[in-house]
Motif scaffolding. Structure first.
Motif, short mmCIF file in Angstrom:
data_model
loop_
_atom_site.label_atom_id
_atom_site.label_comp_id
_atom_site.label_asym_id
_atom_site.label_seq_id
_atom_site.Cartn_x
_atom_site.Cartn_y
_atom_site.Cartn_z
N THR A 1 0.86 -1.16 0.00
CA THR A 1 0.00 0.00 0.00
C THR A 1 0.90 1.21 0.00
N ILE A 2 0.80 2.06 -1.03
CA ILE A 2 1.68 3.21 -1.14
C ILE A 2 0.95 4.48 -0.71
N THR A 3 -0.31 4.59 -1.07
CA THR A 3 -1.07 5.79 -0.74
C THR A 3 -2.33 5.41 0.00
N GLY A 4 -2.89 6.39 0.67
CA GLY A 4 -4.18 6.18 1.33
C GLY A 4 -5.31 6.31 0.32
N PRO A 5 -6.52 6.01 0.75
CA PRO A 5 -7.66 6.11 -0.16
C PRO A 5 -7.93 7.57 -0.54
N SER A 6 -8.43 7.76 -1.73
CA SER A 6 -8.75 9.11 -2.20
C SER A 6 -9.98 9.64 -1.45
N ARG A 7 -10.17 10.94 -1.55
CA ARG A 7 -11.34 11.57 -0.93
C ARG A 7 -12.62 10.99 -1.53
N ARG A 8 -12.62 10.75 -2.85
CA ARG A 8 -13.80 10.18 -3.50
C ARG A 8 -14.11 8.79 -2.99
N ALA A 9 -13.07 7.98 -2.81
CA ALA A 9 -13.28 6.61 -2.30
C ALA A 9 -13.84 6.66 -0.89
N ARG A 10 -13.32 7.56 -0.07
CA ARG A 10 -13.84 7.70 1.30
C ARG A 10 -15.31 8.13 1.28
N TRP A 11 -15.63 9.11 0.43
CA TRP A 11 -17.01 9.58 0.31
C TRP A 11 -17.92 8.43 -0.11
N ALA A 12 -17.51 7.67 -1.13
CA ALA A 12 -18.32 6.56 -1.63
C ALA A 12 -18.53 5.51 -0.54
N ALA A 13 -17.48 5.20 0.22
CA ALA A 13 -17.60 4.19 1.27
C ALA A 13 -18.54 4.64 2.38
N HIS A 14 -18.41 5.89 2.80
CA HIS A 14 -19.28 6.39 3.87
C HIS A 14 -20.73 6.51 3.40
N THR A 15 -20.91 6.89 2.14
CA THR A 15 -22.27 6.96 1.59
C THR A 15 -22.88 5.57 1.55
N ALA A 16 -22.12 4.58 1.08
CA ALA A 16 -22.61 3.20 1.02
C ALA A 16 -23.00 2.70 2.40
N ALA A 17 -22.24 3.08 3.41
CA ALA A 17 -22.53 2.63 4.78
C ALA A 17 -23.84 3.21 5.31
N LEU A 18 -24.28 4.32 4.74
CA LEU A 18 -25.52 4.96 5.21
C LEU A 18 -26.75 4.60 4.39
N LEU A 19 -26.56 3.97 3.23
CA LEU A 19 -27.69 3.71 2.33
C LEU A 19 -28.77 2.81 2.94
N ALA A 20 -28.38 1.91 3.81
CA ALA A 20 -29.34 0.95 4.37
C ALA A 20 -30.11 1.51 5.56
N VAL A 21 -29.74 2.68 6.04
CA VAL A 21 -30.39 3.22 7.25
C VAL A 21 -31.88 3.50 7.04
#
Length: 195
Positions: free
Chosen positions: A7-27
């Motif tokens: 792993t050379i770099t951390g996740p991009s801002r877009r990837a973080r946004w997508a992951a957090h959005t996905a985590a909230l979709l089922a609420v």
């Protein structure tokens, strides 16, 4: 050493946004099912609610369990952008602190993408299918509560692609020299110490 996985770099801002959005979709749909389990008709007629929940205690237990399980599955998406998706947390016995092999995360994620696409994409047609036992307003409301789940598969796919790119970068000789130089300068931290 060429071709090693790092792993050379951390996740991009877009990837973080997508992951957090996905985590909230089922609420929204989860809260709706919990409301049904607690006895609120929430868009169903009285008979429709009885048919949906059932007459035994298992109906409410099933609806609450399904809601919790669905949200837990959605939260797993965060592992693709968090440190615990790359290094097993230290508090886990026997394997804590070890690097997570990329395929251990990627294979279940792609299976999840396929399952979610099959499961939720049909909700795009929710409004053209009649649903006996629901009021007209309830039918509309439930459609909007479940509609966000259609985005779950594409968001998980995007986050999975980002994770793969970060975890499967081949290490060239130039990268090894840069990594060695950073480590020699005391700027590189051990994966086990981060997180």
């Amino acid at each position: 050493m060429t071709g090693a996985v790092r792993t050379i770099t951390g996740p991009s801002r877009r990837a973080r946004w997508a992951a957090h959005t996905a985590a909230l979709l089922a609420v929204p749909s989860g809260l709706w099912r919990i409301g049904l389990a607690l006895g609120f008709p929430l868009g169903y007629t009285e008979q429709g609610h009885r048919d949906m929940v059932g007459s035994t205690g298992w109906g409410p237990v099933y609806l609450i369990g399904l809601s919790l399980l669905t949200e837990a599955a959605a939260m797993l998406t965060l592992g693709l952008v968090q440190r615990w998706g790359e290094v097993v947390p230290r508090w886990i016995p026997l394997i804590g602190g070890r690097t997570v092999p990329p395929l251990v995360a990627v294979v279940p994620a792609w299976i999840g993408v396929a399952v979610l696409a099959v499961l939720w994409t049909p909700f795009l047609l929710w409004w053209v299918v009649p649903h006996d036992g629901m009021t007209a307003a309830g039918h509309t409301l439930v459609g909007f509560l479940y509609l966000p789940l259609v985005a779950w598969a594409p968001l998980l796919a995007a986050v999975t692609i980002s994770y793969q790119r970060r975890r499967r970068l081949p290490v060239s000789h130039d990268t090894l020299h840069v990594t060695h130089a950073i480590g020699s300068a005391g700027l590189q931290s051990s994966p086990a110490r981060n997180g």
